[in-house]
Design a protein around this motif. Structure first.
Motif, PDB file in Angstrom:
ATOM      1  N   PRO A   1       2.277   5.124   0.563  1.00 30.01           N
ATOM      2  CA  PRO A   1       2.115   6.050   1.689  1.00 30.01           C
ATOM      3  C   PRO A   1       0.949   7.010   1.445  1.00 30.01           C
ATOM      4  O   PRO A   1       0.691   7.412   0.311  1.00 30.01           O
ATOM      5  CB  PRO A   1       3.453   6.784   1.734  1.00 30.01           C
ATOM      6  CG  PRO A   1       4.406   5.898   1.019  1.00 30.01           C
ATOM      7  CD  PRO A   1       3.612   5.191  -0.030  1.00 30.01           C
ATOM      8  N   ARG A   2       0.254   7.379   2.511  1.00 24.61           N
ATOM      9  CA  ARG A   2      -0.854   8.322   2.399  1.00 24.61           C
ATOM     10  C   ARG A   2      -0.397   9.765   2.575  1.00 24.61           C
ATOM     11  O   ARG A   2      -1.043  10.676   2.085  1.00 24.61           O
ATOM     12  CB  ARG A   2      -1.906   8.026   3.477  1.00 24.61           C
ATOM     13  CG  ARG A   2      -2.808   6.884   3.175  1.00 24.61           C
ATOM     14  CD  ARG A   2      -4.211   7.096   3.730  1.00 24.61           C
ATOM     15  NE  ARG A   2      -4.272   7.646   5.083  1.00 24.61           N
ATOM     16  CZ  ARG A   2      -5.405   8.128   5.613  1.00 24.61           C
ATOM     17  NH1 ARG A   2      -6.513   8.146   4.922  1.00 24.61           N
ATOM     18  NH2 ARG A   2      -5.409   8.593   6.850  1.00 24.61           N
ATOM     19  N   ILE A   3       0.686   9.978   3.310  1.00 26.80           N
ATOM     20  CA  ILE A   3       1.066  11.331   3.715  1.00 26.80           C
ATOM     21  C   ILE A   3       2.473  11.648   3.224  1.00 26.80           C
ATOM     22  O   ILE A   3       3.406  10.868   3.437  1.00 26.80           O
ATOM     23  CB  ILE A   3       1.007  11.481   5.245  1.00 26.80           C
ATOM     24  CG1 ILE A   3      -0.410  11.189   5.763  1.00 26.80           C
ATOM     25  CG2 ILE A   3       1.459  12.868   5.677  1.00 26.80           C
ATOM     26  CD1 ILE A   3      -0.507  11.112   7.278  1.00 26.80           C
TER      27      ILE A   3
ATOM     28  N   TYR B   1      -6.785  16.315  10.690  1.00 25.58           N
ATOM     29  CA  TYR B   1      -7.049  15.475   9.519  1.00 25.58           C
ATOM     30  C   TYR B   1      -8.543  15.256   9.312  1.00 25.58           C
ATOM     31  O   TYR B   1      -8.996  15.054   8.177  1.00 25.58           O
ATOM     32  CB  TYR B   1      -6.265  14.171   9.624  1.00 25.58           C
ATOM     33  CG  TYR B   1      -4.843  14.372   9.142  1.00 25.58           C
ATOM     34  CD1 TYR B   1      -4.456  13.991   7.871  1.00 25.58           C
ATOM     35  CD2 TYR B   1      -3.912  15.020   9.947  1.00 25.58           C
ATOM     36  CE1 TYR B   1      -3.170  14.223   7.409  1.00 25.58           C
ATOM     37  CE2 TYR B   1      -2.634  15.263   9.510  1.00 25.58           C
ATOM     38  CZ  TYR B   1      -2.265  14.870   8.235  1.00 25.58           C
ATOM     39  OH  TYR B   1      -0.996  15.129   7.776  1.00 25.58           O
TER      40      TYR B   1
ATOM     41  N   PHE C   1      -4.510  16.448  -3.804  1.00 21.39           N
ATOM     42  CA  PHE C   1      -4.152  16.126  -2.430  1.00 21.39           C
ATOM     43  C   PHE C   1      -4.799  17.142  -1.508  1.00 21.39           C
ATOM     44  O   PHE C   1      -5.213  18.225  -1.927  1.00 21.39           O
ATOM     45  CB  PHE C   1      -2.632  16.104  -2.222  1.00 21.39           C
ATOM     46  CG  PHE C   1      -1.940  17.429  -2.437  1.00 21.39           C
ATOM     47  CD1 PHE C   1      -1.875  18.384  -1.420  1.00 21.39           C
ATOM     48  CD2 PHE C   1      -1.330  17.729  -3.650  1.00 21.39           C
ATOM     49  CE1 PHE C   1      -1.234  19.597  -1.610  1.00 21.39           C
ATOM     50  CE2 PHE C   1      -0.693  18.951  -3.860  1.00 21.39           C
ATOM     51  CZ  PHE C   1      -0.638  19.883  -2.836  1.00 21.39           C
TER      52      PHE C   1
ATOM     53  N   ALA D   1     -10.763  13.877   6.028  1.00 19.51           N
ATOM     54  CA  ALA D   1     -10.717  12.422   6.219  1.00 19.51           C
ATOM     55  C   ALA D   1     -10.256  12.126   7.621  1.00 19.51           C
ATOM     56  O   ALA D   1      -9.517  12.894   8.240  1.00 19.51           O
ATOM     57  CB  ALA D   1      -9.787  11.748   5.213  1.00 19.51           C
TER      58      ALA D   1
ATOM     59  N   MET E   1       0.847  -1.192   0.000  1.00 24.86           N
ATOM     60  CA  MET E   1       0.000   0.000   0.000  1.00 24.86           C
ATOM     61  C   MET E   1       0.886   1.247   0.000  1.00 24.86           C
ATOM     62  O   MET E   1       1.812   1.355   0.799  1.00 24.86           O
ATOM     63  CB  MET E   1      -0.885   0.004   1.252  1.00 24.86           C
ATOM     64  CG  MET E   1      -1.855   1.173   1.315  1.00 24.86           C
ATOM     65  SD  MET E   1      -2.974   1.072   2.746  1.00 24.86           S
ATOM     66  CE  MET E   1      -1.802   1.266   4.085  1.00 24.86           C
TER      67      MET E   1
ATOM     68  N   GLU F   1      -0.074   4.871  10.208  1.00 27.06           N
ATOM     69  CA  GLU F   1       0.040   5.597   8.939  1.00 27.06           C
ATOM     70  C   GLU F   1       1.333   5.234   8.217  1.00 27.06           C
ATOM     71  O   GLU F   1       2.320   4.833   8.845  1.00 27.06           O
ATOM     72  CB  GLU F   1       0.008   7.110   9.185  1.00 27.06           C
ATOM     73  CG  GLU F   1      -1.308   7.647   9.669  1.00 27.06           C
ATOM     74  CD  GLU F   1      -2.353   7.695   8.568  1.00 27.06           C
ATOM     75  OE1 GLU F   1      -2.034   7.361   7.409  1.00 27.06           O
ATOM     76  OE2 GLU F   1      -3.510   8.052   8.869  1.00 27.06           O
ATOM     77  N   ARG F   2       1.315   5.425   6.910  1.00 31.53           N
ATOM     78  CA  ARG F   2       2.527   5.309   6.098  1.00 31.53           C
ATOM     79  C   ARG F   2       2.879   6.704   5.606  1.00 31.53           C
ATOM     80  O   ARG F   2       2.077   7.368   4.937  1.00 31.53           O
ATOM     81  CB  ARG F   2       2.304   4.351   4.930  1.00 31.53           C
ATOM     82  CG  ARG F   2       2.051   2.912   5.386  1.00 31.53           C
ATOM     83  CD  ARG F   2       1.716   1.992   4.215  1.00 31.53           C
ATOM     84  NE  ARG F   2       2.804   1.917   3.243  1.00 31.53           N
ATOM     85  CZ  ARG F   2       3.851   1.105   3.376  1.00 31.53           C
ATOM     86  NH1 ARG F   2       3.958   0.305   4.433  1.00 31.53           N
ATOM     87  NH2 ARG F   2       4.803   1.087   2.463  1.00 31.53           N
TER      88      ARG F   2
ATOM     89  N   TYR G   1      -0.097  10.443  -3.027  1.00 31.41           N
ATOM     90  CA  TYR G   1      -0.396  10.835  -1.651  1.00 31.41           C
ATOM     91  C   TYR G   1      -1.786  11.463  -1.558  1.00 31.41           C
ATOM     92  O   TYR G   1      -2.194  12.234  -2.424  1.00 31.41           O
ATOM     93  CB  TYR G   1       0.632  11.850  -1.152  1.00 31.41           C
ATOM     94  CG  TYR G   1       2.054  11.351  -1.216  1.00 31.41           C
ATOM     95  CD1 TYR G   1       2.557  10.514  -0.239  1.00 31.41           C
ATOM     96  CD2 TYR G   1       2.889  11.743  -2.269  1.00 31.41           C
ATOM     97  CE1 TYR G   1       3.869  10.066  -0.299  1.00 31.41           C
ATOM     98  CE2 TYR G   1       4.198  11.293  -2.332  1.00 31.41           C
ATOM     99  CZ  TYR G   1       4.679  10.453  -1.352  1.00 31.41           C
ATOM    100  OH  TYR G   1       5.963  10.003  -1.427  1.00 31.41           O
ATOM    101  N   ARG G   2      -2.483  11.164  -0.479  1.00 32.13           N
ATOM    102  CA  ARG G   2      -3.776  11.798  -0.221  1.00 32.13           C
ATOM    103  C   ARG G   2      -3.618  13.100   0.537  1.00 32.13           C
ATOM    104  O   ARG G   2      -4.457  13.988   0.433  1.00 32.13           O
ATOM    105  CB  ARG G   2      -4.685  10.853   0.571  1.00 32.13           C
ATOM    106  CG  ARG G   2      -5.145   9.628  -0.208  1.00 32.13           C
ATOM    107  CD  ARG G   2      -6.176   8.851   0.575  1.00 32.13           C
ATOM    108  NE  ARG G   2      -7.369   9.679   0.866  1.00 32.13           N
ATOM    109  CZ  ARG G   2      -8.307   9.335   1.730  1.00 32.13           C
ATOM    110  NH1 ARG G   2      -8.214   8.198   2.411  1.00 32.13           N
ATOM    111  NH2 ARG G   2      -9.356  10.116   1.928  1.00 32.13           N
ATOM    112  N   PHE G   3      -2.548  13.195   1.337  1.00 34.12           N
ATOM    113  CA  PHE G   3      -2.324  14.386   2.146  1.00 34.12           C
ATOM    114  C   PHE G   3      -0.887  14.860   1.982  1.00 34.12           C
ATOM    115  O   PHE G   3       0.037  14.051   1.858  1.00 34.12           O
ATOM    116  CB  PHE G   3      -2.562  14.102   3.632  1.00 34.12           C
ATOM    117  CG  PHE G   3      -3.955  13.665   3.961  1.00 34.12           C
ATOM    118  CD1 PHE G   3      -4.957  14.592   4.185  1.00 34.12           C
ATOM    119  CD2 PHE G   3      -4.271  12.320   4.038  1.00 34.12           C
ATOM    120  CE1 PHE G   3      -6.236  14.186   4.491  1.00 34.12           C
ATOM    121  CE2 PHE G   3      -5.545  11.897   4.350  1.00 34.12           C
ATOM    122  CZ  PHE G   3      -6.543  12.835   4.570  1.00 34.12           C
TER     123      PHE G   3
END
Length: 397
Positions: A3-5, A389, A118, A394, A1, A35-36, A96-98
């Motif tokens: 990383p999100r950040i 966040y 993002f 989210a 998966m 978190e990743r 990345y989402r954030f």
């Protein structure tokens, strides 16, 4: 998966500086929550202890720039501009989402935001336009107006703004709706300092023997050597301390080479060179051992800024503290937990001598102070990041 950040840290990370400790606590909370995170930072600084799910990515070195000093500088500006294409590259390939952007890196993220999908979390440690004006780095009004305009643009484009002082919160609320501004205290809760255990006495005794401190009273200052920290005030106070306690020593941890050299020259001029030990930067675990082994810790700040990050580690060590009687110190300390003195050499010397002569018995217990700060640090960080966040669109889990 993936990383999100993407965490943007425009500093030499890690060093024993307040902003680096603030980054560390954010990353520890992210890691604890599963978190990743990818941290994009400058090519200078020590490699921190690995955290599960957190990856440190350093910018390539730029010829001619070997380090970046604290505060605004031409080298810092060059490194910020150098980071822009690398941020864009990470956004292009990272998914990345954030983007959690600290300090001036938020301006770069805001400029890139229209081109990528993002959510932007602006970690606002200071008001950049005010810092540049106060530091004297920018003096031309036209340039300052441009910076202020970029700062307002960044605030408008950020999905949420995280502030850590009344000044930054008030400034953010001029542009942002209250629901987009989250205040929380960037209290450091580094595991080595606040995991609920202290180093055994034999380890502290060994440190004292290794540095020729056995049988001596010693004062410790740990932190950077920028003028606002009040180290000159401390140096002016020490001659009176050493006259009353001839065997006492002051240990100074932190600073850059040129600052340490200047400090040694000042000590030589004051006649205290043999009693002041300038050790330079040390790894945080070793610094925390020094904090526990010291007889008294000192924070001689002379300017009203945010709570100095080292203060949390100071309290976490359980060692008595002498600090100047300023609002930023009093957000964490009071007369029951520390000796607070006016920012004058004579008053600081008197406070240090009070502790060194055994006058700290009335202060709150070491263990209760450490537990109080450890609990508030983790809870403040957890609640603050969750709120930020959530406001960004989210759940951070």
């Amino acid at each position: 998966m993936p990383p999100r950040i993407l965490f943007l840290a425009p500093q030499p990370y890690f060093r024993l500086r307040g902003i680096c400790i603030a980054h560390q606590i954010c990353l520890e909370v992210f890691s604890a929550r599963g978190e990743r995170v990818d941290v994009l930072t400058f090519p200078f600084g020590e490699d921190p202890e690995p955290l599960p799910g957190v990856r440190i990515l350093r910018l390539p070195a730029l010829p001619g720039v070997r380090d970046v000093p604290i505060g605004p500088s031409k080298r810092k500006l060059i490194m910020d501009l150098w980071s822009l294409p690398w941020i864009a590259g990470r956004l292009w390939s990272g998914g990345y989402r954030f983007v959690h952007a600290c300090e001036e890196s938020a301006i770069l993220a805001a400029l890139l935001k229209p081109f990528f999908r993002f959510r932007l979390v602006y970690d606002m440690d200071d008001v950049l336009s005010l810092r540049l004006r106060r530091s004297g780095f920018l003096r031309r009004r036209t340039l300052l107006r441009w910076v202020a305009a970029l700062e307002r643009l960044t605030l408008r484009r950020a999905d949420v703004v995280v502030t850590n002082s009344r000044e930054t919160r008030r400034f953010a609320l001029r542009v942002c709706a209250p629901g987009r501004v989250v205040f929380y205290d960037h209290a450091p809760a580094m595991p080595s300092a606040f995991s609920g255990h202290r180093a055994p006495p034999e380890e502290l005794d060994a440190l004292r023997r290794r540095w020729d401190l056995a049988g001596r009273k010693f004062v410790l200052y740990a932190g950077n050597l920028e003028p606002y920290q009040g180290v000159d005030l401390l140096m002016d106070a020490l001659p009176a301390v050493f006259r009353s306690l001839p065997g006492a020593v002051c240990v100074v941890i932190g600073g850059q080479e040129e600052q340490i050299a200047a400090l040694r020259r000042r000590c030589a001029a004051l006649g205290t060179g043999d009693s002041v030990r300038c050790l330079g930067p040390r790894p945080f675990p070793e610094t925390f051992l020094f904090m526990q082994a010291a007889d008294v810790l000192v924070s001689p700040m002379t300017q009203k800024k945010a709570v100095p990050m080292k203060l949390y580690a100071y309290v976490g060590s359980g060692t008595p503290i002498v600090a100047t009687d300023l609002p930023n110190h009093k957000e964490l300390l009071d007369a029951g937990s520390a000796v607070l003195v006016p920012p004058r050499p004579d008053a600081l010397a008197e406070g240090l001598l009070r502790i060194l002569s055994g006058g700290g018995a009335g202060l709150r217990s070491r263990e209760s102070s450490r537990d109080r700060v450890a609990t508030s640090a983790w809870e403040s960080a957890r609640r603050g990041l969750e709120a930020a966040y959530s406001a960004a669109g989210a759940d951070a889990s």
